[in-house]
Enzyme design. Structure first.
Site, short mmCIF file in Angstrom:
data_model
loop_
_atom_site.label_atom_id
_atom_site.label_comp_id
_atom_site.label_asym_id
_atom_site.label_seq_id
_atom_site.Cartn_x
_atom_site.Cartn_y
_atom_site.Cartn_z
N ASP A 146 -3.46 11.70 -36.17
CA ASP A 146 -3.19 13.07 -36.59
C ASP A 146 -2.45 13.87 -35.52
O ASP A 146 -1.85 14.90 -35.82
CB ASP A 146 -4.50 13.79 -36.92
CG ASP A 146 -5.11 13.34 -38.23
OD1 ASP A 146 -4.37 12.78 -39.06
OD2 ASP A 146 -6.32 13.53 -38.43
N GLU A 179 -2.80 11.27 -22.15
CA GLU A 179 -4.10 11.85 -22.47
C GLU A 179 -3.99 13.36 -22.67
O GLU A 179 -4.95 14.01 -23.05
CB GLU A 179 -5.10 11.54 -21.36
CG GLU A 179 -5.35 10.06 -21.18
CD GLU A 179 -6.28 9.77 -20.02
OE1 GLU A 179 -7.50 9.74 -20.26
OE2 GLU A 179 -5.79 9.58 -18.89
N GLY A 196 -5.76 13.86 -18.84
CA GLY A 196 -6.52 14.51 -19.90
C GLY A 196 -6.45 16.03 -19.81
O GLY A 196 -6.70 16.61 -18.75
N ALA A 222 -5.31 15.75 -14.52
CA ALA A 222 -6.11 16.29 -15.62
C ALA A 222 -6.12 17.81 -15.58
O ALA A 222 -6.26 18.43 -14.52
CB ALA A 222 -7.54 15.76 -15.53
#
Length: 299
Positions: A146, A179, A196, A222
């Site tokens: 998605d 990520e 991330g 991150a």
């Protein structure tokens, strides 16, 4: 170079608006079927699209879909073809498990398929569908389909984790770990890692025209953010949002706006732990270890 492909198109019966067009790589005429077509809300047909030059702006929704397919097939790279006016050509579509329909038709669709053994799920309402419903790129892993729009360019060896996002006309040029967020227009070089929660400024919001890229063997830490380009073997420490106007102390001791370092290789951007000021020091990709090659062997 002239490009000619045959696609299967769905249109809204009441308005004649194009909902989508699928162009199989094989070039074969392959019919799709769905409940929305069965109950008469949409209809499918075949259309042959010819593009004389990818330097010219697309003229129809069908042509726009073919260009998005070419990007996701890695037949062309991001920022190398003309996508001007694409938002005006594409209709807002409700992407459902019964087929694509106009958002205003959802309640009617529910009523018309009430007798079918089907639980309707609306996966999104958007101008762009999921890439994986149209193109399966070679040698990639995708945690959450998605979050990958049609028109994303994912090179073989790319791994997109569950929270990773890749917009259209953006993506990776080689083995990469994603990520975080790759916004429209952004390209990421081979053996680079988008950590991330990290975010890279694109060209869609705020009228931005600066195309941002990340070179090879670079790491965006991150929860970091990036508003300039990185060269090869660069690191942005976790949590640092580096905009074009951020004041940075260079390895030479000067204080400059980060835009003046855009595209430079071999730099580690970090905040001084005591003063809080942003500095860039000379570094190399070996400091963060690089990608785990076994994770990106996605055959």
């Amino acid at each position: 170079m002239t490009i000619k492909r045959i696609g299967h198109r769905f249109t809204d019966v009441a308005t004649g608006k194009t909902l989508d067009t699928w162009f199989p790589r094989s070039g074969k005429k392959i019919t799709r079927n769905c409940l929305a077509e069965k109950v008469g809300l949409i209809k499918g047909d075949f259309v042959e699209i010819e593009i004389e030059s990818l330097d010219d702006a697309p003229k129809s929704a069908e042509e726009a879909y073919l260009r998005l397919h070419l990007l996701s097939e890695c037949a062309v790279k991001p920022n190398t073809i003309n996508l001007d006016g694409i938002f005006g050509l594409l209709n807002n579509v409700a992407w459902t498990t019964a087929g694509p329909v106009l958002p205003s038709s959802i309640d009617e669709l529910r009523e018309l398929i009430a007798g079918e053994n089907h639980h309707l799920n609306v996966t999104s309402i958007d101008k762009f569908p999921r890439m994986t419903d149209y193109v399966i790129p070679k040698g990639v892993r995708i945690g959450n389909a998605d979050r990958i729009r049609l028109g994303a360019h994912l090179a073989p060896g790319t791994t997109v984790m569950h929270e990773g996002f890749v917009n259209f006309n953006a993506g990776t040029l080689g083995e990469s770990m994603v990520e975080g967020r790759i916004s429209a227009g952004v390209v990421v070089g081979k053996n680079s890692d988008i950590g991330g929660g990290a975010s890279i400024m694109g060209t869609l919001s705020g009228g931005g025209k600066q195309v941002i890229s990340i070179g090879e063997k670079s790491l965006l830490g991150a929860n970091a953010g990036l508003g300039i380009s990185l060269g090869d073997e660069c690191i942005v420490e976790s949590g640092l949002y580096l905009t074009a106007g951020t004041k940075v102390k260079t390895p030479e001791g000067e204080i400059v706006s980060a835009r003046e370092l855009s595209g430079r290789s071999g730099l580690l951007y970090r905040r001084h732990s005591q003063t809080g000021s942003v500095e860039a020091i000379a570094t190399n990709a070996a400091l963060w270890g690089g990608l785990n090659s076994s994770l990106h062997n996605n055959d």
